[in-house]
Design a protein around this motif. Structure first.
Motif, mmCIF file in Angstrom:
data_model
loop_
_atom_site.group_PDB
_atom_site.id
_atom_site.type_symbol
_atom_site.label_atom_id
_atom_site.label_comp_id
_atom_site.label_asym_id
_atom_site.label_seq_id
_atom_site.Cartn_x
_atom_site.Cartn_y
_atom_site.Cartn_z
ATOM 1 N N UNK A 206 8.303 4.130 -27.923
ATOM 2 C CA UNK A 206 6.986 4.737 -28.162
ATOM 3 C C UNK A 206 6.622 5.720 -27.066
ATOM 4 N N UNK A 207 6.865 5.323 -25.804
ATOM 5 C CA UNK A 207 6.551 6.204 -24.680
ATOM 6 C C UNK A 207 7.359 7.492 -24.775
ATOM 7 N N UNK A 208 8.652 7.371 -25.055
ATOM 8 C CA UNK A 208 9.518 8.543 -25.166
ATOM 9 C C UNK A 208 9.067 9.448 -26.304
ATOM 10 N N UNK A 209 8.664 8.851 -27.425
ATOM 11 C CA UNK A 209 8.233 9.625 -28.580
ATOM 12 C C UNK A 209 6.942 10.381 -28.294
ATOM 13 N N UNK A 210 5.975 9.705 -27.649
ATOM 14 C CA UNK A 210 4.708 10.356 -27.300
ATOM 15 C C UNK A 210 4.955 11.524 -26.350
ATOM 16 N N UNK A 211 5.799 11.315 -25.331
ATOM 17 C CA UNK A 211 6.105 12.380 -24.376
ATOM 18 C C UNK A 211 6.807 13.553 -25.057
ATOM 19 N N UNK A 212 7.707 13.259 -25.981
ATOM 20 C CA UNK A 212 8.449 14.323 -26.662
ATOM 21 C C UNK A 212 7.529 15.170 -27.526
ATOM 22 N N UNK A 213 6.647 14.506 -28.288
ATOM 23 C CA UNK A 213 5.733 15.257 -29.156
ATOM 24 C C UNK A 213 4.759 16.086 -28.328
ATOM 25 N N UNK A 214 4.219 15.481 -27.251
ATOM 26 C CA UNK A 214 3.244 16.194 -26.417
ATOM 27 C C UNK A 214 3.897 17.348 -25.645
ATOM 28 N N UNK A 215 5.154 17.165 -25.241
ATOM 29 C CA UNK A 215 5.811 18.180 -24.419
ATOM 30 C C UNK A 215 6.905 18.934 -25.127
ATOM 31 N N UNK A 216 6.830 19.025 -26.478
ATOM 32 C CA UNK A 216 7.909 19.665 -27.231
ATOM 33 C C UNK A 216 8.073 21.135 -26.844
ATOM 34 N N UNK A 217 6.969 21.807 -26.504
ATOM 35 C CA UNK A 217 7.061 23.216 -26.115
ATOM 36 C C UNK A 217 7.873 23.369 -24.836
ATOM 37 N N UNK A 218 7.573 22.516 -23.841
ATOM 38 C CA UNK A 218 8.313 22.568 -22.580
ATOM 39 C C UNK A 218 9.778 22.191 -22.783
ATOM 40 N N UNK A 219 10.025 21.242 -23.686
ATOM 41 C CA UNK A 219 11.411 20.838 -23.972
ATOM 42 C C UNK A 219 12.210 22.024 -24.491
ATOM 43 N N UNK A 220 11.588 22.816 -25.370
ATOM 44 C CA UNK A 220 12.274 23.997 -25.897
ATOM 45 C C UNK A 220 12.422 25.078 -24.828
#
Length: 586
Positions: A206-220
Motif C-alpha cells: 500500500x505504501x509503495x502504491x501510494x508513493x508511486x501514484x503521488x510521485x508518478x511525474x517524478x518517476x517518469x
C-alpha cells in the motif's frame, strides 16, 4: 517485534469498546442470534428425525408414519433454509451498519485532528485505519463473534443429542478430541506467523502504491520506473511468500482434521460391528455419524476464526487509538462569534513556536499589522514564514506569547468564524473532484452562482473558464488534473474573493505562475486586496516592492522591517536577498 495486542487472540476490553456501536443496532443483533439459534436447532433436529424414521417406520414398514416424519423433516429443512437466509442477511446488514457508523466516526475524527497529527503520520496509515481496519471489524462482527457463539450453541445441542442417543458411543467419539486440539495447536503458530507477515507485506504494498501514484511525474522525469518496479516486486514477493506459508499450513491442517473426524467414525464403526443387532438400532448409528460430522464442523470453524480474531483485535486497537487521539486545536468553551467583519488589525506578541520540542521555528516574534495594511514577509527557506501563517489560521497554537486580531486572542474566537474571515491562497492549490463552480464555492449554500461568476471575473479566471465546454459546470477531475498550474491558481483566487474575508494571505501564491497568467493575477489581486488587511509571502522580491511594509525573518526571528527602499538603504539581510535574486535573474 510483535505487539502485545497482536499476540492476544481475544480482548474483552476492546470488544466492550465496540458495544456502543452494537447497542445502536440491538434489535438486529437479537434477531440474528434468534435466527442462528433456530438454524442450529433445526440442524441438530434433522438427523434425529431421520433416526426416528428409520427405527420406528422404515423397519416396521409403517408407511403412514414414515409419511408424517418426511413431512415434518421437510418442514424442518424449509425452516432451516429460511432462517439461514434470514440470519445471513441480518448479520451481514448488521456488519455493514457498524462499518458505516465506525467509518463515519473515523472520518469525522480525521477532520477534527490538528495538523500535528498529519505531520507525523503517514497518509497510508490513516487510509488503512478508515478502510482495511474497519473492514476487519465488520468481518469480526458479521462472520466472527456471532458465528462463534452459534458454533458453541450448536456444539451444546450436538453433545446433548449424542448423549441422549447413546452415552457409550458419545464417550468413544469424544476420545478423539485431544488429537484435534493437538493438531490445531501445532498448526496455529505457523498460520498466525504467516498472517502477521502477510499484513506487514500488505502495508508495504500500500505504501509503495501510494508513493508511486503521488510521485508518478517524478518517476517518469527521473527515469525511476525500473527501481519503482523492483521495489514493488520485492514487496509483492514478501506478500506471496508470507501467504504461501498460510496456504501450506492450511493445506495440511484441513486434511488432518478430516482424518481426525473420520477416525472418530472408524472407532464408532468398530464398536457397532460388535454391538449392532444387540444394543444399537440402525437409525442410532446413522444419526451418530451425522452428529460426529456436525460435532467437528463447528470445532473446525472456530479454529479457522482464530487468526481472524487476532487480526480483528489488532485492527480494533488501531481504530480506537485513532478515535481516542486528543484533538489539540479546539474551540474555546465560550468562543466569540464574529458578527460582520474584522477591522483587520493583526498582532503577534512575543510568539514562540516549535513543531518539535527543543527545535524552535519562531522565536520571540512581535509585530503589528494595521487594518488595511499590506505587509510582505520574506526570508530564506525555513525562516518561519509559512509557520506565521499557520499560527494566524490556528492550524497550530502558539506555545508562548499570543496572536491577536482586533485586540482579541485568536484562541477566543470561534474557529469556523475565524477561518471564514481569513482567506489563505496557498502556493500549491488543492482542488476537489467536481465542477469549477463547486471548487470556488466549496458547496457553501450562502454563496450564489452569481457571486461565483463575479469572483471569477474579478480575478480574471473567467478568461479560461468561458473557453471550457461546460464553463462553470466543467468537471475538473481529481486535484484539477484538467487545468494548468496557472489556471488552478486563478481558481484559488476566486475561491478567496467570493468569501469577502477581512484578511487575505497570499502564501507564495504566484511562485509557479507563468508570465501571462501572472499579469492577469496582478490585475485581479488589486480587486482581491482592496480595503483588506493583507499578508504576502513571496520568493520573488520584485513582486512586493509596492507593499506598505516588509518583515524580514531569519532563523525564526524578526530581524528587519520597513519599506522596500528603506530596507535597501539599511544594507542588511533584505538587501542581500534582493541582490542575490537580481544577480540570478540576469
Amino acid at each position: 517485534m510483535q505487539s502485545t495486542q497482536e499476540r492476544k487472540t481475544f480482548d474483552w476490553k476492546l470488544v466492550k469498546r465496540l458495544s456502543p456501536y452494537l447497542k445502536q443496532h440491538l434489535l438486529l443483533l437479537m434477531l440474528a442470534l434468534v435466527l442462528l439459534l433456530g438454524v442450529d436447532l433445526t440442524d441438530v433436529l434433522h438427523p434425529y428425525l431421520v433416526k426416528i424414521g428409520i427405527d420406528q417406520h422404515v423397519i416396521t414398514k409403517d408407511l403412514s408414519g414414515l409419511t408424517r416424519i418426511c413431512l415434518l423433516l421437510g418442514l424442518v429443512l424449509v425452516s432451516n433454509f429460511l432462517m439461514f437466509v434470514g440470519f445471513n442477511y441480518t448479520i451481514q446488514y448488521l456488519g455493514q451498519r457498524i462499518l458505516f457508523d465506525l467509518r463515519l466516526d473515523l472520518f469525522r475524527k480525521v477532520l477534527a485532528l490538528s495538523n500535528e497529527y498529519f505531520d507525523g503520520t503517514a497518509v497510508g496509515k490513516t487510509l488503512t485505519n478508515v478502510t482495511n481496519d474497519v473492514e476487519a471489524i465488520r468481518e469480526f462482527i458479521s462472520e466472527g463473534i456471532v458465528s462463534v457463539l452459534g458454533d458453541f450453541v450448536k456444539l451444546a445441542f450436538v453433545l446433548a443429542a449424542m448423549l441422549l442417543l447413546n452415552v457409550r458411543l458419545s464417550l468413544l467419539a469424544f476420545t478423539i478430541i485431544p488429537v484435534f486440539v493437538l493438531a490445531t495447536l501445532a498448526f496455529r503458530k505457523s498460520i498466525r506467523s504467516g498472517y502477521r507477515d502477510a499484513r506487514a507485506a500488505n502495508s508495504e504494498i500500500n505504501t509503495s502504491l501510494v508513493e508511486t501514484i503521488a510521485g508518478v511525474k517524478e518517476i517518469h522525469l527521473f527515469n525511476h520506473k525500473d527501481e519503482s518496479s523492483r521495489r514493488f516486486a520485492e514487496y509483492n514477493r514478501h506478500y506471496l511468500d508470507a501467504y504461501l506459508k498460510v496456504v501450506h499450513s492450511y493445506s495440511l491442517y484441513f486434511p488432518v482434521i478430516e482424518v481426525v473426524a473420520n477416525l472418530s467414525m472408524i472407532i464408532i464403526l468398530c464398536y457397532t460391528h460388535f454391538a449392532a443387532g444387540t444394543a444399537l438400532e440402525i437409525g442410532v448409528i446413522f444419526a451418530f455419524f451425522a452428529y460426529v460430522h456436525l460435532f467437528f464442523k463447528p470445532l473446525r470453524q472456530m479454529a479457522e476464526k482464530f487468526n481472524m480474531f487476532q487480526s480483528s483485535m489488532a485492527a480494533t486497537e488501531r481504530i480506537f487509538r485513532l478515535l481516542d487521539r486528543k484533538v489539540v486545536i479546539t474551540n474555546h468553551p465560550h468562543a466569540r462569534r464574529i458578527n460582520g467583519h474584522f477591522r483587520g488589525e493583526i498582532t503577534f506578541d512575543r510568539v514562540n513556536f516549535a513543531y518539535k520540542p527543543g527545535t524552535p521555528v519562531v522565536k520571540n516574534v512581535s509585530f503589528t499589522i494595521k487594518p488595511g495594511e499590506k505587509v510582505a514577509i520574506v526570508g530564506h527557506t525555513g525562516s518561519g514564514k509559512t509557520t506565521i501563517i499557520n499560527l494566524l489560521n490556528r492550524l497550530y497554537d502558539v506555545q508562548e506569547g499570543a496572536v491577536l486580531i482586533d485586540g482579541v486572542n485568536i484562541n477566543e474566537y470561534d474557529m469556523v468564524d475565524l477561518r471564514t474571515q481569513i482567506a489563505t491562497v496557498p502556493q500549491d492549490v488543492f482542488l476537489f473532484t467536481g465542477t469549477i463552480a463547486n471548487n470556488i464555492a466549496l458547496h457553501d449554500p450562502r454563496i450564489s452562482r452569481q457571486a461565483v461568476e463575479e469572483a471569477a471575473r474579478q480575478v480574471y479566471a473567467d478568461r479560461y473558464i468561458q473557453r471550457l465546454p461546460q464553463q462553470y459546470d466543467e468537471n475538473i477531475l481529481e486535484e484539477g488534473k484538467l487545468l494548468s498550474v496557472g489556471q488552478r491558481q486563478l481558481l484559488s483566487f476566486a475561491r478567496a474573493f467570493v468569501r469577502q474575508p477581512s484578511i487575505i494571505v497570499l502564501d507564495e501564491a504566484t511562485a509557479n505562475i507563468d508570465s501571462e497568467t501572472e499579469s492577469l493575477i496582478e490585475a485581479g489581486v488589486k480587486n482581491l486586496l482592496d480595503g483588506k488587511t493583507a499578508i504576502i509571502i513571496a520568493h520573488r522580491l520584485s513582486t512586493i516592492k509596492s507593499v506598505d511594509r516588509i518583515l524580514v525573518l531569519h532563523k525564526g526571528e524578526l530581524v528587519e522591517q520597513g519599506t522596500h527602499h528603506s530596507l535597501l538603504r539599511q544594507g542588511g539581510l533584505y538587501k542581500q536577498l534582493y541582490a542575490m535574486q537580481a544577480l540570478m535573474s540576469n
